[in-house]
Design a protein around this motif. Structure first.
Motif, PDB file in Angstrom:
ATOM      1  N   LEU A 153       0.876  -1.176  -0.015  1.00 45.08           N
ATOM      2  CA  LEU A 153       0.097   0.088  -0.106  1.00 45.08           C
ATOM      3  C   LEU A 153       0.760   1.308  -0.100  1.00 45.08           C
ATOM      4  O   LEU A 153       0.297   2.291  -0.566  1.00 45.08           O
ATOM      5  N   LEU A 158       0.989   3.759  -6.356  1.00 41.89           N
ATOM      6  CA  LEU A 158      -0.046   2.660  -6.456  1.00 41.89           C
ATOM      7  C   LEU A 158      -1.285   3.320  -6.933  1.00 41.89           C
ATOM      8  O   LEU A 158      -1.685   4.149  -6.453  1.00 41.89           O
ATOM      9  N   HIS A 160      -4.068   1.166  -7.993  1.00 46.38           N
ATOM     10  CA  HIS A 160      -5.399   0.386  -7.478  1.00 46.38           C
ATOM     11  C   HIS A 160      -5.038  -0.317  -6.324  1.00 46.38           C
ATOM     12  O   HIS A 160      -3.998  -0.981  -5.986  1.00 46.38           O
ATOM     13  N   LYS A 161      -5.772  -0.124  -5.259  1.00 53.24           N
ATOM     14  CA  LYS A 161      -5.673  -0.872  -4.116  1.00 53.24           C
ATOM     15  C   LYS A 161      -6.230  -2.195  -4.225  1.00 53.24           C
ATOM     16  O   LYS A 161      -7.205  -2.424  -5.209  1.00 53.24           O
ATOM     17  N   LYS A 185      -8.024  -1.259   6.309  1.00 56.06           N
ATOM     18  CA  LYS A 185      -7.597  -0.803   5.031  1.00 56.06           C
ATOM     19  C   LYS A 185      -8.496  -0.843   4.104  1.00 56.06           C
ATOM     20  O   LYS A 185      -8.121  -0.601   2.861  1.00 56.06           O
ATOM     21  N   ILE A 187      -9.732  -3.467   2.527  1.00 53.93           N
ATOM     22  CA  ILE A 187      -9.388  -4.776   1.751  1.00 53.93           C
ATOM     23  C   ILE A 187     -10.312  -5.857   2.064  1.00 53.93           C
ATOM     24  O   ILE A 187     -10.180  -6.337   3.489  1.00 53.93           O
TER      25      ILE A 187
END
Ligand code: NAP
Length: 285
Positions: A153, A158, A160-161, A185, A187
């Motif tokens: 991250l 970056l 795209h997560k 986060k 996700i």
């Protein structure tokens, strides 16, 4: 209780899916067709499982019959670890798409954060020197720990997560910290080996049996459910997607009947509070 997880991409992943690792030739096709009839819409596949073309046959048949529409399905596949080099990714992803007879995947994961040297297909017993030096950075995402997620991250530029981290989780490996970290986060998390993989090929003499655990059995009995259903429900109540594997129709059906009961807070604490720890999927030299 949500039956979908919202992904950071705004996609929606059915919280319960069918695992397909070790769904062997001749069994995977029937299992997927039966599961679609039962109501499963999420299928967890991988190049490494070597059964994507059978699964593709099953998907095509059900799509052609009009039993399900493509947009109702959520198909996951994974990039095998010998294909981490940027130049290899597109071709192997296209092979997966061709085998599954699809023109897109809903989620494409890295099977493991570590790349293996290109070429050898299945070094399940891995010599550490065979690990490729490519490391995490260009691709993602399954089996990542907190540190690897943080490194990813904080990667400059970056764009795209990652949408999902797929990790081993069951009462003897609850992964509380990692799951909370991912969810914090943004996700989503998927739990694999949720039943403790009772027929795991690399079984050690001390292989766990969650089904025989007296406390799990007691909770199941209270709800008039099977131990497997309690183990699946546990993940759903933590907002974690869960992908029990089965090729046995009775199990496929049973594993889907988990939306008609609720574990109490105390039961959740018991299931997440075992002192015993056991990791099934571990790299060994
Ligand atoms: N990302 C990764 O690195 C990774 C690693 C491991 C697994 N996975 C994924 O996660 C999926 C699930 O993990 P897993 O397959 O290792 O283990 P699992 O789902 O915990 O266990 C599967 C085993 O449980 C049996 N089973 C299923 N339902 C049952 C029931 N109701 N009662 C009794 N036995 C039952 C199955 O036999 P039957 O087939 O006879 O029902 C099979 O032998 C995999 O298939 C794969 O898709 C991902």
């Amino acid at each position: 209780m949500a039956t979908y997880l919202e992904l950071p991409t705004r996609g929606r992943m059915p919280i319960l899916g069918l695992g397909t690792w070790q769904s062997l030739q001749g069994a995977a096709r029937g299992a997927v067709k039966f599961a679609i009839d039962v109501g499963y819409r999420h299928f967890d596949c991988a190049y490494m499982y070597q059964n994507e073309s059978e699964i593709g046959d099953a998907l095509r048949q059900k799509l052609q019959e009009g039993v399900v529409r493509r947009e109702e399905l959520f198909i996951v596949s994974k990039l095998w670890s010998t294909f981490h080099e940027r130049s290899l990714v597109k071709e192997v992803c296209q092979k997966t798409l061709a085998a599954l007879q699809l023109d897109y995947l809903d989620l494409y994961l890295m099977h493991s954060p570590m790349g293996f040297k290109p070429g050898r297909f299945l070094p399940l017993k891995i010599k550490m020197k065979e690990l490729n030096s490519i490391g995490i950075p260009t691709l993602w995402f399954s089996n990542f720990n907190c540190e690897q997620i943080d490194r990813l991250l904080s990667k400059p530029g970056l764009r795209h997560k990652p949408a999902n981290n797929q990790i081993e989780s069951h009462p003897y490996l609850p992964q509380e910290e990692l799951i909370k970290f991912c969810q914090f986060k943004g996700i989503s998390v998927t739990a694999y080996c949720p039943l403790g993989a009772p027929n795991w090929p690399g079984s050690k003499p001390d292989h766990i049996s969650l089904f025989d655990d007296p406390q799990i059995k007691e909770i199941a009995l209270k709800h008039n459910k099977m131990a497997a259903q309690v183990l699946i429900r546990l993940q759903i109540q933590r907002n974690v997607s869960v992908i029990p594997k089965s090729v046995t129709p009775q199990h496929i059906e049973e594993n889907f009947k988990v939306f008609d009961f609720e574990l109490t807070e105390e039961e959740m604490e018991t299931l997440l509070g075992f002192k015993k720890r056991y990791r099934i999927c571990a790299l060994s030299e």
